[in-house]
Design a protein around this motif. Structure first.
Motif, PDB file in Angstrom:
ATOM      1  N   ILE A 141       0.845  -1.194   0.000  1.00  0.00           N
ATOM      2  CA  ILE A 141       0.000   0.000   0.000  1.00  0.00           C
ATOM      3  C   ILE A 141       0.884   1.248   0.000  1.00  0.00           C
ATOM      4  O   ILE A 141       2.028   1.212   0.444  1.00  0.00           O
ATOM      5  N   SER A 142       0.345   2.355  -0.495  1.00  0.00           N
ATOM      6  CA  SER A 142       0.984   3.660  -0.399  1.00  0.00           C
ATOM      7  C   SER A 142      -0.024   4.714  -0.835  1.00  0.00           C
ATOM      8  O   SER A 142      -1.124   4.371  -1.285  1.00  0.00           O
ATOM      9  N   MET A 143       0.355   5.986  -0.702  1.00  0.00           N
ATOM     10  CA  MET A 143      -0.566   7.071  -1.024  1.00  0.00           C
ATOM     11  C   MET A 143       0.165   8.225  -1.687  1.00  0.00           C
ATOM     12  O   MET A 143       1.395   8.250  -1.755  1.00  0.00           O
ATOM     13  N   ALA A 144      -0.613   9.187  -2.158  1.00  0.00           N
ATOM     14  CA  ALA A 144      -0.051  10.408  -2.739  1.00  0.00           C
ATOM     15  C   ALA A 144      -1.094  11.512  -2.674  1.00  0.00           C
ATOM     16  O   ALA A 144      -2.294  11.242  -2.547  1.00  0.00           O
ATOM     17  N   ARG A 145      -0.609  12.729  -2.750  1.00  0.00           N
ATOM     18  CA  ARG A 145      -1.480  13.901  -2.852  1.00  0.00           C
ATOM     19  C   ARG A 145      -1.186  14.593  -4.176  1.00  0.00           C
ATOM     20  O   ARG A 145      -0.018  14.785  -4.552  1.00  0.00           O
ATOM     21  N   LEU A 146      -2.246  14.966  -4.883  1.00  0.00           N
ATOM     22  CA  LEU A 146      -2.119  15.684  -6.149  1.00  0.00           C
ATOM     23  C   LEU A 146      -2.756  17.058  -5.990  1.00  0.00           C
ATOM     24  O   LEU A 146      -3.932  17.159  -5.618  1.00  0.00           O
ATOM     25  N   ASP A 147      -1.966  18.096  -6.243  1.00  0.00           N
ATOM     26  CA  ASP A 147      -2.470  19.470  -6.249  1.00  0.00           C
ATOM     27  C   ASP A 147      -2.492  19.964  -7.681  1.00  0.00           C
ATOM     28  O   ASP A 147      -1.473  19.884  -8.387  1.00  0.00           O
ATOM     29  N   LEU A 148      -3.639  20.473  -8.117  1.00  0.00           N
ATOM     30  CA  LEU A 148      -3.777  20.985  -9.472  1.00  0.00           C
ATOM     31  C   LEU A 148      -4.267  22.431  -9.409  1.00  0.00           C
ATOM     32  O   LEU A 148      -5.367  22.701  -8.909  1.00  0.00           O
ATOM     33  N   ALA A 149      -3.449  23.350  -9.904  1.00  0.00           N
ATOM     34  CA  ALA A 149      -3.895  24.739 -10.011  1.00  0.00           C
ATOM     35  C   ALA A 149      -4.953  24.821 -11.110  1.00  0.00           C
ATOM     36  O   ALA A 149      -5.221  23.844 -11.809  1.00  0.00           O
ATOM     37  N   ILE A 150      -5.567  25.984 -11.249  1.00  0.00           N
ATOM     38  CA  ILE A 150      -6.561  26.164 -12.318  1.00  0.00           C
ATOM     39  C   ILE A 150      -5.894  25.872 -13.665  1.00  0.00           C
ATOM     40  O   ILE A 150      -4.837  26.418 -13.983  1.00  0.00           O
ATOM     41  N   GLY A 151      -6.494  24.971 -14.425  1.00  0.00           N
ATOM     42  CA  GLY A 151      -5.915  24.566 -15.696  1.00  0.00           C
ATOM     43  C   GLY A 151      -4.817  23.525 -15.575  1.00  0.00           C
ATOM     44  O   GLY A 151      -4.210  23.138 -16.575  1.00  0.00           O
ATOM     45  N   GLY A 152      -4.548  23.064 -14.354  1.00  0.00           N
ATOM     46  CA  GLY A 152      -3.486  22.096 -14.135  1.00  0.00           C
ATOM     47  C   GLY A 152      -3.830  20.709 -14.659  1.00  0.00           C
ATOM     48  O   GLY A 152      -4.999  20.347 -14.806  1.00  0.00           O
ATOM     49  N   VAL A 153      -2.778  19.932 -14.949  1.00  0.00           N
ATOM     50  CA  VAL A 153      -2.973  18.606 -15.513  1.00  0.00           C
ATOM     51  C   VAL A 153      -1.903  17.652 -14.995  1.00  0.00           C
ATOM     52  O   VAL A 153      -0.738  18.014 -14.863  1.00  0.00           O
ATOM     53  N   VAL A 154      -2.326  16.444 -14.674  1.00  0.00           N
ATOM     54  CA  VAL A 154      -1.391  15.333 -14.491  1.00  0.00           C
ATOM     55  C   VAL A 154      -1.451  14.562 -15.802  1.00  0.00           C
ATOM     56  O   VAL A 154      -2.434  13.883 -16.084  1.00  0.00           O
ATOM     57  N   PRO A 155      -0.431  14.691 -16.651  1.00  0.00           N
ATOM     58  CA  PRO A 155      -0.518  14.153 -18.013  1.00  0.00           C
ATOM     59  C   PRO A 155      -0.552  12.625 -18.041  1.00  0.00           C
ATOM     60  O   PRO A 155      -0.365  11.967 -17.005  1.00  0.00           O
ATOM     61  N   VAL A 187      -7.235  16.202 -15.094  1.00  0.00           N
ATOM     62  CA  VAL A 187      -7.203  17.589 -15.554  1.00  0.00           C
ATOM     63  C   VAL A 187      -8.143  18.417 -14.679  1.00  0.00           C
ATOM     64  O   VAL A 187      -9.295  18.014 -14.449  1.00  0.00           O
ATOM     65  N   ASN A 188      -7.655  19.547 -14.196  1.00  0.00           N
ATOM     66  CA  ASN A 188      -8.510  20.438 -13.419  1.00  0.00           C
ATOM     67  C   ASN A 188      -9.390  21.228 -14.394  1.00  0.00           C
ATOM     68  O   ASN A 188      -8.910  22.086 -15.133  1.00  0.00           O
ATOM     69  N   THR A 189     -10.682  20.934 -14.382  1.00  0.00           N
ATOM     70  CA  THR A 189     -11.619  21.616 -15.274  1.00  0.00           C
ATOM     71  C   THR A 189     -12.470  22.640 -14.543  1.00  0.00           C
ATOM     72  O   THR A 189     -13.377  23.230 -15.140  1.00  0.00           O
ATOM     73  N   GLY A 190     -12.187  22.858 -13.259  1.00  0.00           N
ATOM     74  CA  GLY A 190     -12.985  23.785 -12.471  1.00  0.00           C
ATOM     75  C   GLY A 190     -12.397  25.191 -12.442  1.00  0.00           C
ATOM     76  O   GLY A 190     -11.399  25.490 -13.107  1.00  0.00           O
ATOM     77  N   TRP A 191     -13.015  26.029 -11.621  1.00  0.00           N
ATOM     78  CA  TRP A 191     -12.591  27.426 -11.498  1.00  0.00           C
ATOM     79  C   TRP A 191     -11.754  27.670 -10.255  1.00  0.00           C
ATOM     80  O   TRP A 191     -11.397  28.812  -9.950  1.00  0.00           O
ATOM     81  N   ASN A 192     -11.421  26.610  -9.556  1.00  0.00           N
ATOM     82  CA  ASN A 192     -10.598  26.704  -8.352  1.00  0.00           C
ATOM     83  C   ASN A 192      -9.540  25.603  -8.400  1.00  0.00           C
ATOM     84  O   ASN A 192      -9.596  24.689  -9.228  1.00  0.00           O
ATOM     85  N   SER A 193      -8.572  25.709  -7.493  1.00  0.00           N
ATOM     86  CA  SER A 193      -7.571  24.652  -7.413  1.00  0.00           C
ATOM     87  C   SER A 193      -8.230  23.349  -6.967  1.00  0.00           C
ATOM     88  O   SER A 193      -9.274  23.348  -6.313  1.00  0.00           O
ATOM     89  N   ALA A 194      -7.623  22.244  -7.341  1.00  0.00           N
ATOM     90  CA  ALA A 194      -8.161  20.927  -7.008  1.00  0.00           C
ATOM     91  C   ALA A 194      -7.154  20.151  -6.168  1.00  0.00           C
ATOM     92  O   ALA A 194      -5.939  20.288  -6.334  1.00  0.00           O
ATOM     93  N   ILE A 195      -7.684  19.353  -5.256  1.00  0.00           N
ATOM     94  CA  ILE A 195      -6.860  18.475  -4.425  1.00  0.00           C
ATOM     95  C   ILE A 195      -7.384  17.053  -4.573  1.00  0.00           C
ATOM     96  O   ILE A 195      -8.590  16.819  -4.448  1.00  0.00           O
ATOM     97  N   ILE A 196      -6.491  16.137  -4.843  1.00  0.00           N
ATOM     98  CA  ILE A 196      -6.849  14.734  -5.020  1.00  0.00           C
ATOM     99  C   ILE A 196      -5.935  13.896  -4.136  1.00  0.00           C
ATOM    100  O   ILE A 196      -4.729  14.156  -4.044  1.00  0.00           O
ATOM    101  N   PHE A 197      -6.500  12.890  -3.496  1.00  0.00           N
ATOM    102  CA  PHE A 197      -5.693  11.924  -2.767  1.00  0.00           C
ATOM    103  C   PHE A 197      -5.759  10.589  -3.497  1.00  0.00           C
ATOM    104  O   PHE A 197      -6.828  10.162  -3.937  1.00  0.00           O
TER     105      PHE A 197
END
Length: 212
Positions: free
Chosen positions: A87-101, A153-163
């Protein structure tokens, strides 16, 4: 009858010995050599509660980069307590328009949960190149099967946080953009294997620090 009894005795004897030799855990010893199976186990006398605690996922990552994204990993290389546990984990921060390709984890399946914002996430099947993608909001989860290309892909109008949670202490990571354009593979070969325009390949190599 005696034969069956001997077999049963042998089974229970070996089972008992095997059970007794199973370790409760194998905290990663970063001072010892790393092998194909992962990190060696730290001596029990040197293990502390801090080996089983990771506080980095509460800290926002730096999204000042071309992807407008940051990934904070809590895998065996940063979190010694998960070594050997699968097992393991991660945090993903995406600014507006940000992408994890597009990327893959060769060693693990992944489950994500959206903590903040709205994202478009998906993966591509290997069998038929079918795309499975969905807009996800706070509280939504999605699974990415092991070894398949996927993205967020962050498609919203605010930053996104994903675990994210992985089914391995060392899920592995290969990002397609970096694999193609952040190395010394000759541009002519990249053109041949991707059908991209030569000038575009050179431009992308310059962006990602590649040569050739």
């Amino acid at each position: 009858m005696l034969y069956i009894f001997l077999l049963a005795f042998l089974f229970f004897s070996t089972s008992s010995l095997s059970h007794g030799s199973v370790l409760d855990f194998c905290v990663a010893d970063y001072m010892a050599p790393e092998g194909p199976a992962g990190y060696s186990c730290k001596k029990l006398a040197n293990v502390t509660v801090d080996d089983f605690v990771f506080t980095g996922l509460g800290v926002p990552g730096n999204t000042s980069n071309i992807f407008k994204a940051a990934v904070t990993l809590a895998v065996d290389a940063q979190f010694p307590g998960v070594n050997g546990l699968g097992i393991s984990m991660a945090r993903l921060d995406l600014a507006i328009g940000g992408v994890v390709p597009l990327h893959i984890h060769s060693g693990a399946s992944e489950v994500i949960i959206v903590e903040q914002g709205t994202i478009l996430a998906g993966f591509i099947s290997a069998a038929a190149n079918t795309v499975y993608m969905k807009t996800l909001n706070k509280g939504d989860i999605m699974v990415f099967p092991q070894g398949l290309l996927h993205f967020e892909v962050n498609t919203g109008w605010n930053s996104a946080i994903i675990f994210a949670s992985f089914s391995s202490a060392n899920p592995g990571l290969q990002i397609v953009d970096l694999a193609l354009f952040a190395n010394d593979l000759p541009s002519e070969l990249v053109v041949k294997t991707t059908f991209l325009d030569y000038l575009q390949v050179k431009k992308l190599k310059a962006v990602f620090g590649g040569t050739g």
